[in-house]
Design a protein around this motif. Structure first.
Motif, PDB file in Angstrom:
ATOM      1  N   ALA A 544     -30.203  33.958  30.453  1.00 26.91           N
ATOM      2  CA  ALA A 544     -31.314  33.161  30.965  1.00 26.91           C
ATOM      3  C   ALA A 544     -32.616  33.440  30.236  1.00 26.91           C
ATOM      4  N   LEU A 545     -32.924  34.712  30.004  1.00 28.14           N
ATOM      5  CA  LEU A 545     -34.244  35.095  29.498  1.00 28.14           C
ATOM      6  C   LEU A 545     -34.236  35.639  28.077  1.00 28.14           C
ATOM      7  N   GLY A 546     -33.083  36.062  27.585  1.00 31.51           N
ATOM      8  CA  GLY A 546     -33.021  36.650  26.255  1.00 31.51           C
ATOM      9  C   GLY A 546     -33.022  38.167  26.316  1.00 31.51           C
ATOM     10  N   ASP A 547     -32.505  38.778  25.266  1.00 28.67           N
ATOM     11  CA  ASP A 547     -32.391  40.247  25.219  1.00 28.67           C
ATOM     12  C   ASP A 547     -33.754  40.918  25.255  1.00 28.67           C
ATOM     13  N   LYS A 548     -34.735  40.358  24.561  1.00 28.95           N
ATOM     14  CA  LYS A 548     -36.044  41.005  24.485  1.00 28.95           C
ATOM     15  C   LYS A 548     -36.664  41.176  25.866  1.00 28.95           C
ATOM     16  N   ALA A 549     -36.597  40.125  26.677  1.00 33.73           N
ATOM     17  CA  ALA A 549     -37.196  40.190  28.017  1.00 33.73           C
ATOM     18  C   ALA A 549     -36.469  41.204  28.886  1.00 33.73           C
ATOM     19  N   VAL A 550     -35.133  41.192  28.858  1.00 31.64           N
ATOM     20  CA  VAL A 550     -34.365  42.117  29.700  1.00 31.64           C
ATOM     21  C   VAL A 550     -34.565  43.547  29.236  1.00 31.64           C
ATOM     22  N   ASP A 551     -34.565  43.768  27.918  1.00 35.97           N
ATOM     23  CA  ASP A 551     -34.806  45.122  27.403  1.00 35.97           C
ATOM     24  C   ASP A 551     -36.210  45.601  27.744  1.00 35.97           C
ATOM     25  N   GLY A 552     -37.130  44.653  27.953  1.00 31.03           N
ATOM     26  CA  GLY A 552     -38.493  45.009  28.318  1.00 31.03           C
ATOM     27  C   GLY A 552     -38.714  45.167  29.806  1.00 31.03           C
ATOM     28  N   GLY A 553     -37.648  45.047  30.592  1.00 30.40           N
ATOM     29  CA  GLY A 553     -37.774  45.291  32.029  1.00 30.40           C
ATOM     30  C   GLY A 553     -37.494  44.105  32.920  1.00 30.40           C
ATOM     31  N   ALA A 554     -37.315  42.904  32.372  1.00 34.09           N
ATOM     32  CA  ALA A 554     -37.007  41.738  33.209  1.00 34.09           C
ATOM     33  C   ALA A 554     -35.658  41.952  33.894  1.00 34.09           C
ATOM     34  N   ALA A 555     -35.610  41.725  35.192  1.00 34.08           N
ATOM     35  CA  ALA A 555     -34.377  42.023  35.934  1.00 34.08           C
ATOM     36  C   ALA A 555     -34.143  41.001  37.040  1.00 34.08           C
ATOM     37  N   PRO A 556     -33.909  39.726  36.702  1.00 33.08           N
ATOM     38  CA  PRO A 556     -33.619  38.755  37.769  1.00 33.08           C
ATOM     39  C   PRO A 556     -32.325  39.066  38.509  1.00 33.08           C
TER      40      PRO A 556
END
Length: 705
Positions: A544-556
């Motif tokens: 949904a958000l891409g690896d960069k966002a999740v690696d940066g803390g995004a956690a839907p």
């Protein structure tokens, strides 16, 4: 004879006689109940006494106040030790070095040097003190006696009595005697009460510092939910994460582990603090223990967010006030401000609030948009709120396909030039043709003369996963769905993603429960604004958000299904994101369907002459002149450029490639030819209607070429 006598046995309970070996026929008497052993009765009584709530309450009371005394003693001893030694300076030096702040470490080292020099001077003074004290006492006694004698002489002269000479000295001696008597009387009780007063003082210190463990507190105090966040609580929570290097570093720092922390700042309905991790501890290790960290902070998992700011080896903790995220955020400005308008190019949609409680606004200017999440979590409402805001800009044209078809987009009837609603393969086919019409309009705009200004055209496909999974095949054996180069819907979306932004032809998609099959990688990566509601797994969050966002803390995937409806995680340059972060969490305003219809009515009042079609007509049969009259609507005059745009929306296959020459060809000789008005080519509705009425019947229908 006696040898033949058979002895009989009498049953003492029944009174009957039986012979040896006979089986009794009467009822068997019940065996007397055995008395329970003393040890068993004692054990039961002890167990009942120990497990009784009153016993537990008393035990907690004793343990609590005992720990207050022990904790107060420890704190007082530590304060005394710190005040009498250089341990405080050494601890701060170690803390600064562990945090990598060598300038601060040097400053503390300078302070330590000055402290040691001052302490050396004090010790040297103590060596000289006995001699100086003795001399001071001798001089003091001499001056005191001399002064008293002088006073006595003055009194003797005044009273003409020689005995007054020693009177002041006698008075001082008597005062000393009374002081000794009072001290003798008070000493006994003081010796008895003094230790208890000291114990009470230590208890008071421990109680103020809350040194008793949680389990010893009363029930109403044991629930530490909502406890204020302090540096010591944050450091303790980090220490107990189970990361050995972090625990060891904090232990070496002593209670100065707070040196890792930046200032704790109030941030909306919570607080925010930056934590600089010691060497050897990675930010990923802390992120991976979010639940444990939240529990250590007396919060639920969804009430703690961990992001990575720009500073190296630093994590940013946002800790919500307990229960604050379960409270509604209030109505949308679209609902409360009836005078609100929008500006597609320079404005931002009032979408909700971030976790700080600040307004979260999103720019949609030249940005493809993708929103995804699990079913029934508020996806359509969040997407529709953005469309309602954009609709308040009268220059924005909408073409909408709702592949769920339950009326969520009904309010756009009369505002969108195309509105398709339904979940069947036929609806997917119409939606695909609608998107291909967007491609045709995009290509027409690209071929326009340089400097041409275009009005925004936004295509919306809600429940796009239905289109990607559609098994229908066209006459040329091309599938409508799928993710291959032969898929009509997939390729149309890719073309818009590649070039549509430059000419203000945009595509917004909403989809459920993303997978590689129902949301191909090339499609999701073509969106400039990527939004996610709650998802089931981290892999879906990355889709949904891409690896960069999740690696940066995004956690839907860590949001709560059903409880965090409308809460989205956004990765986009169209929304203000704190420096160093790749995403932001937003609690969107909920606009229900009835309220959305009221907002849509205000948007319709800004427009006129919009004709909504539910699908693309069959290209094999159409009436060009009648279609021109249809798109003119109720307006008296319409610019030819606008007519061409409306025709393309009405039937992309037939009119998507039309230019002014084609329009002129159809109207030539009818009396309804385009004419100039205020320097721009225009069509008059009255002339077109008259031409349609007066034309021969046999020419009413023409086949598309």
């Amino acid at each position: 004879m006696t040898d033949n006598v058979v002895p009989l046995f009498k049953d003492p309970t029944t009174g009957t006689y039986t012979m040896p070996g006979d089986t009794p026929t009467g009822p068997t008497p019940a065996a007397p109940a055995k008395a329970r052993p003393v040890w068993e009765r004692t054990g039961r009584a002890l167990r009942a006494a120990v497990t009784d709530e009153r016993t537990r309450t008393a035990a907690r009371l004793v343990a609590r106040h005992g720990m207050y005394v022990i904790g107060g003693t420890r704190i007082t001893a530590k304060r005394t030790w710190d005040g009498r030694t250089a341990s405080r300076y050494e601890r701060m030096i170690r803390a600064a070095e562990a945090a990598g702040n060598f300038d601060e470490a040097k400053e503390w080292e300078d302070r330590l040097t000055r402290y040691r020099a001052a302490r050396h001077h004090r010790r040297m003074d103590l060596i000289k003190a006995p001699k100086e004290v003795a001399m001071s006492a001798l001089y003091g006694a001499g001056f005191t006696i001399g002064g008293l004698l002088a006073l006595g002489i003055v009194l003797a002269i005044a009273n003409k009595d020689i005995t007054w000479v020693v009177g002041p000295i006698g008075a001082v001696i008597e005062a000393i005697r009374w002081a000794v008597m009072v001290a003798t009387v008070v000493w006994g009780p003081a010796v008895t009460v003094g230790p208890w007063l000291g114990l009470l003082a230590l208890w008071g210190v421990g109680r103020r510092q809350e040194t008793a463990p949680q389990w010893t507190l009363p029930a109403q105090q044991r629930d530490d939910t909502g406890a204020p966040i302090t540096p010591s609580i944050v450091v303790t929570a980090l220490r107990d994460l189970g990361i050995a290097p972090l625990r060891k570093a904090i232990k070496d720092m002593g209670d100065a582990g707070a040196a890792m922390l930046g200032p704790i700042r109030i941030a909306g309905c919570g607080v925010e603090v930056d934590v600089t991790l010691p060497s050897g501890v990675s930010t990923a290790e802390v992120q991976g223990r979010r639940r444990k960290l939240a529990e250590n902070l007396a919060r639920h998992e969804h009430e703690v967010f961990i992001t990575l700011p720009a500073a190296a080896r630093t994590v940013r903790l946002w800790i919500a006030d307990s229960g604050a995220l379960d409270e509604p955020i209030g109505p949308s400005p679209l609902e409360t401000d009836e005078t609100m308008t929008a500006n597609y190019k320079t404005g931002k949609a009032p979408w909700g609030q971030d976790l700080r409680g600040d307004a979260a606004t999103l720019s949609v200017f030249q940005r493809m948009l993708l929103i995804t999440g699990l079913s029934n979590q508020g996806k359509t409402a969040a997407l529709r709120a953005l469309a309602l805001w954009a609709a308040l800009d009268r220059t924005v044209e909408f073409r909408i396909a709702d592949l769920k078809g339950v009326g969520d987009w009904d309010m756009f009837d009369g505002m969108a030039t195309t509105l398709i609603q339904g979940p069947t393969d036929e609806h997917v086919i119409k939606a695909t043709e609608m998107v291909e019409g967007l491609v045709a309009e995009m290509e027409r705009r690209i071929q326009a003369p340089p400097g041409t200004v275009f009005t925004p055209l936004i295509g919306i496909v809600d429940e796009a996963q239905v289109a990607f999974m559609c098994p229908a095949i066209d006459d040329q054996k091309k599938p409508y769905g799928g993710s291959k180069a032969t898929s009509r819907y997939f390729m149309a979306v890719r073309k818009i993603h590649n070039q549509g932004r430059a000419v203000d032809v945009l595509l917004w998609e909403g989809t459920q429960d993303p997978t590689d099959q129902n949301l191909p990688k090339l499609v999701r990566e073509g969106a400039h604004t990527r939004i996610s509601l709650v998802l089931g797994t981290e892999s879906q969050a990355r889709m949904a958000l891409g690896d960069k966002a999740v690696d940066g803390g995004a956690a839907p995937h860590l949001l709560r299904q059903g409880l965090d409806k409308g809460t989205v995680v956004v990765a986009s340059d169209g929304i203000t994101i704190p420096a160093g972060q790749a995403s932001i969490t937003v609690r969107t305003h909920y606009i229900d369907t009835d309220t959305a219809a009221l907002v849509a009515d205000r948007a319709k009042a800004l427009r006129s002459g919009v004709v909504t079609t539910d699908a693309t007509p069959d290209e094999d049969e159409h009436d060009e002149l009648a279609d021109i009259l249809t798109v003119l609507g109720t307006e008296t005059r319409v610019l030819t450029q606008e007519v061409l745009k409306r025709l393309a929306a009405l039937n992309a296959k037939a009119y998507g490639s039309w230019s002014f020459i084609d329009l002129k060809r159809v109207l030539e000789g009818t009396g309804a030819e385009p004419y100039k008005s205020e320097g721009r080519m225009t069509l008059a509705r009255e002339r077109v209607a008259r031409a349609l009425t007066n034309r021969p019947d046999e020419g009413s229908v023409s086949a598309a070429e």
